[in-house]
Scaffold this motif. Structure first.
Motif, mmCIF file in Angstrom:
data_model
loop_
_atom_site.group_PDB
_atom_site.id
_atom_site.type_symbol
_atom_site.label_atom_id
_atom_site.label_comp_id
_atom_site.label_asym_id
_atom_site.label_seq_id
_atom_site.Cartn_x
_atom_site.Cartn_y
_atom_site.Cartn_z
ATOM 1 N N MET A 145 5.725 -25.673 -85.959
ATOM 2 C CA MET A 145 4.926 -26.798 -86.421
ATOM 3 C C MET A 145 4.187 -26.354 -87.683
ATOM 4 N N ASN A 146 4.223 -27.193 -88.704
ATOM 5 C CA ASN A 146 3.548 -26.805 -89.945
ATOM 6 C C ASN A 146 2.076 -27.242 -89.932
ATOM 7 N N GLU A 205 0.303 -29.173 -91.809
ATOM 8 C CA GLU A 205 -0.009 -30.597 -91.987
ATOM 9 C C GLU A 205 0.143 -31.357 -90.669
ATOM 10 N N GLU A 206 1.165 -31.021 -89.892
ATOM 11 C CA GLU A 206 1.347 -31.659 -88.583
ATOM 12 C C GLU A 206 0.205 -31.282 -87.644
ATOM 13 N N ILE A 207 -0.217 -30.038 -87.714
ATOM 14 C CA ILE A 207 -1.329 -29.570 -86.889
ATOM 15 C C ILE A 207 -2.604 -30.311 -87.249
ATOM 16 N N GLU A 255 -2.921 -33.224 -88.654
ATOM 17 C CA GLU A 255 -2.800 -34.632 -88.270
ATOM 18 C C GLU A 255 -3.079 -34.820 -86.771
ATOM 19 N N LYS A 256 -2.459 -33.985 -85.940
ATOM 20 C CA LYS A 256 -2.651 -34.105 -84.491
ATOM 21 C C LYS A 256 -4.085 -33.750 -84.081
ATOM 22 N N TYR A 313 -7.888 -25.093 -88.079
ATOM 23 C CA TYR A 313 -6.473 -25.426 -88.237
ATOM 24 C C TYR A 313 -5.629 -24.155 -88.308
ATOM 25 N N GLU A 325 -2.589 -23.013 -85.918
ATOM 26 C CA GLU A 325 -1.275 -22.676 -86.446
ATOM 27 C C GLU A 325 -0.832 -21.293 -85.942
#
Length: 81
Positions: free
Chosen positions: A1-2, A4-6, A8-9, A72, A76
């Motif tokens: 998971m990158n 940006e996805e982290i 966002e969630k 974040y 990650e």
């Protein structure tokens, strides 16, 4: 998971579960100030994050975590470990 996805969630959890204003969720914001959570809310936050990302967080993980970006980055690291 990158990253940006982290972001966002995680931000979705902050907004939906803790009624944090989306505008306050900027990477350099101080975590405590941006989220305005009390100590019990932090427990709920950890549970929500662990459930959402299928990770385990312990108190030691939060050493040095001051900003949202630090948080974040921690996520990650845990997710992609």
């Amino acid at each position: 998971m990158n990253i940006e996805e982290i972001k966002e969630k995680a931000n979705l959890i902050f907004v939906d579960e803790f009624e944090v204003e989306q505008e306050s969720l900027v990477s350099d914001a101080v975590l405590k100030d941006a989220l305005e959570l009390d100590s019990l809310d932090y427990v709920d936050l950890v549970v929500a994050i662990e459930s959402c990302f299928s990770i385990k967080l312990v108190a030691e993980d939060f050493k040095g975590v001051e900003t949202l970006q630090n948080f974040y980055d921690l996520l990650e690291e845990k997710i992609n470990d």
